[in-house]
Design a protein around this motif. Structure first.
Motif, short mmCIF file in Angstrom:
data_model
loop_
_atom_site.label_atom_id
_atom_site.label_comp_id
_atom_site.label_asym_id
_atom_site.label_seq_id
_atom_site.Cartn_x
_atom_site.Cartn_y
_atom_site.Cartn_z
N ASP A 58 0.82 -1.20 0.00
CA ASP A 58 0.00 0.00 0.00
C ASP A 58 0.86 1.26 0.00
OD1 ASP A 58 0.77 -0.58 2.67
OD2 ASP A 58 -1.26 -1.21 3.19
N LEU A 59 1.92 1.29 0.82
CA LEU A 59 2.79 2.45 0.93
C LEU A 59 4.20 1.95 1.24
CD1 LEU A 59 3.11 5.55 1.07
CD2 LEU A 59 2.54 5.40 3.50
N PRO A 60 5.14 2.07 0.29
CA PRO A 60 6.48 1.49 0.49
C PRO A 60 7.16 1.95 1.78
CG PRO A 60 6.20 2.05 -1.81
CD PRO A 60 4.99 2.59 -1.09
N GLU A 61 7.11 3.23 2.08
CA GLU A 61 7.76 3.74 3.29
C GLU A 61 7.25 3.03 4.53
OE1 GLU A 61 7.58 7.78 6.04
OE2 GLU A 61 6.94 7.87 3.95
N GLN A 62 5.94 2.87 4.62
CA GLN A 62 5.34 2.22 5.78
C GLN A 62 5.60 0.72 5.77
OE1 GLN A 62 1.32 3.33 7.35
NE2 GLN A 62 0.76 1.31 6.56
N ALA A 63 5.52 0.10 4.59
CA ALA A 63 5.72 -1.35 4.50
C ALA A 63 7.11 -1.74 5.00
CB ALA A 63 5.54 -1.81 3.06
N ARG A 64 8.11 -0.93 4.71
CA ARG A 64 9.47 -1.24 5.16
C ARG A 64 9.65 -1.01 6.66
NH1 ARG A 64 13.05 -2.85 1.69
NH2 ARG A 64 12.90 -2.37 -0.54
N ARG A 65 8.82 -0.16 7.24
CA ARG A 65 8.97 0.14 8.66
C ARG A 65 8.14 -0.78 9.54
NH1 ARG A 65 6.01 3.62 11.67
NH2 ARG A 65 5.10 4.53 9.79
N LYS A 107 17.31 -4.30 -1.46
CA LYS A 107 17.20 -4.25 -2.92
C LYS A 107 15.82 -4.64 -3.42
CE LYS A 107 18.85 -8.99 -3.61
NZ LYS A 107 19.88 -9.84 -4.24
N THR A 108 14.95 -5.12 -2.54
CA THR A 108 13.61 -5.54 -2.96
C THR A 108 12.81 -4.36 -3.50
OG1 THR A 108 13.59 -7.27 -1.27
CG2 THR A 108 11.47 -6.68 -2.24
N VAL A 109 12.23 -4.52 -4.66
CA VAL A 109 11.40 -3.49 -5.27
C VAL A 109 9.97 -3.63 -4.72
CG1 VAL A 109 10.43 -2.58 -7.41
CG2 VAL A 109 12.79 -3.41 -7.36
N LEU A 110 9.46 -2.57 -4.13
CA LEU A 110 8.09 -2.56 -3.61
C LEU A 110 7.25 -1.65 -4.51
CD1 LEU A 110 8.73 -2.12 0.24
CD2 LEU A 110 8.61 -4.23 -1.09
N THR A 111 6.25 -2.24 -5.15
CA THR A 111 5.41 -1.49 -6.08
C THR A 111 4.08 -1.14 -5.41
OG1 THR A 111 6.37 -2.66 -7.96
CG2 THR A 111 4.25 -1.55 -8.31
N PRO A 112 3.72 0.14 -5.34
CA PRO A 112 2.43 0.51 -4.75
C PRO A 112 1.27 -0.09 -5.56
CG PRO A 112 3.86 2.42 -4.91
CD PRO A 112 4.52 1.32 -5.71
N LEU A 113 0.32 -0.67 -4.86
CA LEU A 113 -0.81 -1.31 -5.53
C LEU A 113 -1.62 -0.29 -6.33
CD1 LEU A 113 -2.21 -4.12 -5.79
CD2 LEU A 113 -3.77 -3.36 -3.98
#
Length: 312
Positions: free
Chosen positions: A245-252, A262-268
Motif C-alpha cells: 500500500d505504501l512502500p515507506e510504511q511497508a518497510r517500517r 534491494k527488494t522493489v516494492l510497487t504501490p498497488l
C-alpha cells in the motif's frame, strides 16, 4: 460558531457495511494514493505494553481524519472483541472533530477489501482454491472478500489450533462453502491464492516455507502491521514480485520490514490505475504486503456516511 458533532455508533455502521461497499471504498482509496498525499501510520501501545493501537491519518482534497485501531488481547474476558476501531473526521473549516464513527466491524471489511483488491489485480483469473492462514477475528472476512473477486470453489483452512481451525471450516461450510482443514505444506501445494491473517511475530518460524509456494500463486498478507511482526518466509522476497500500500510504511512496519534493501516494492495503486503492470506471467508469484493506510479508512467512513444518508 456551534456545530453539531455527529456520533455514528458501532451498531449503525455494522448494519450498513458489506463487501461491495468496502471494496469500492478500497478502489477509491488506492487510486487516490497515486497522486494524493499518503501519510504513514504509527503503531504504539497503551499503558500496558501488551495493549496496542495504531493511528492512521489521512487527507483528501475535501476531507481529513484519523483512524484509531486498538488491539486489547484481554477483552474476551470482559465479553468484548480484541479489536476495535474509531474514525475521527475533521471539520475542514475550523479544524475541530466533526464526526466520530465507531467502525469495529466495518474495519474488518475494510482490511479484507484491500487484500481482495490485490487478489483482483494480481491473482490469476482462473484462481479457484484459496488457502487462509489464521482462524481469528479477521480470517472469515478475508474468505468472503476474496470470494467477491474470484470464483473460490475450495477454502483450505490452516491454523495452529486444530480445534479453532475445525470450527472455522465448519462455519464456512455452514455458509455453503467447501472448506476443509489442511496442513501448511499441503495448503501451499494446492492454493492459487494464499491469505495470511495472523498475529505471528519474527521470533517464531514463518507460517510456511517459500519453497512450498507453487509458481503462479498470489499471497495477500495482512498480519504484519507493526515492527517485529512477520508471517512470511523472507526467502519469498527473492522469488516473488512484491506490492504494497505504501512502500515507506511497508518497510517500517509491514511484512517488508524483513525484505532485503534491494527488494522493489510497487504501490498497488499504480497497478490499479494502469501505471505499472501487475502479473506479467501465469508463473509469477505475487505478494501484497498490506499494513493499512488511512485513506482506506477515510474513503470507507465517507461511504458509510453516504449509505446512512448523513453528511458532515
Amino acid at each position: 460558531m456551534s456545530r453539531r458533532l455527529l456520533h455514528i455508533t458501532e451498531e449503525e455502521t455494522a448494519a450498513v457495511v458489506d463487501e461491495d461497499l468496502a471494496l469500492q471504498a478500497a478502489r477509491e482509496a488506492f487510486a487516490a494514493t497515486v497522486d494524493g498525499a499518503v501519510f504513514p501510520g504509527l503503531a504504539v501501545h497503551g499503558s500496558d505494553p501488551k495493549n496496542r493501537f495504531t493511528l492512521k491519518p489521512s487527507a483528501s482534497a475535501t476531507h481529513a481524519g484519523v483512524k484509531i485501531g486498538s488491539y486489547w488481547p484481554g477483552n474476551p474476558e470482559q465479553g468484548l472483541p480484541r479489536h476495535h476501531s474509531t474514525l475521527l473526521l475533521l471539520d475542514q473549516t475550523i479544524g475541530r472533530i466533526a464526526a466520530v464513527l465507531e467502525v469495529g466491524k466495518a474495519n474488518a471489511y475494510r482490511t479484507a477489501a484491500a487484500d481482495a483488491l490485490a487478489v483482483d489485480l494480481l491473482a490469476r483469473p482462473d484462481a479457484t482454491t484459496l488457502a487462509v492462514f489464521g482462524t481469528g477475528h479477521q480470517a472469515a472476512y478475508e474468505v468472503r472478500a476474496v470470494s467477491r473477486v474470484r470464483p473460490v470453489a475450495e477454502v483450505l483452512v490452516v491454523g495452529r489450533d486444530e480445534d479453532r481451525a475445525a470450527r472455522m471450516a465448519a462455519d464456512l461450510a455452514a455458509e455453503g462453502r467447501t472448506a476443509m482443514v489442511t496442513g501448511a505444506e499441503e495448503a501451499c501445494a494446492r492454493a492459487d491464492v494464499i491469505v495470511t491473517a495472523t498475529n505471528a511475530t519474527a521470533d517464531a518460524p514463518p507460517l510456511f516455507q517459500a519453497a512450498w509456494v507453487r509458481p503462479g500463486t498470489h499471497i495477500s498478507c495482512m498480519g504484519a502491521d507493526a515492527p517485529g511482526k512477520r508471517e512470511l518466509d523472507p526467502e519469498l522476497f527473492s522469488v516473488a514480485r512484491v506490492f504494497c500500500d505504501l512502500p515507506e510504511q511497508a518497510r517500517r512496519m509491514g511484512e517488508s520490514q524483513h525484505a532485503p534493501d534491494k527488494t522493489v516494492l510497487t504501490p498497488l495503486g499504480e497497478v490499479l490505475t494502469g501505471r505499472v503492470s501487475g502479473r506479467t506471467d501465469d508463473a509469477d508469484i505475487t505478494v501484497f504486503d498490506s499494513s493499512g493506510i488511512g485513506l482506506q479508512d477515510l474513503c470507507l467512513g465517507l461511504a458509510l456516511l453516504e449509505k446512512l444518508d448523513m453528511t458532515l
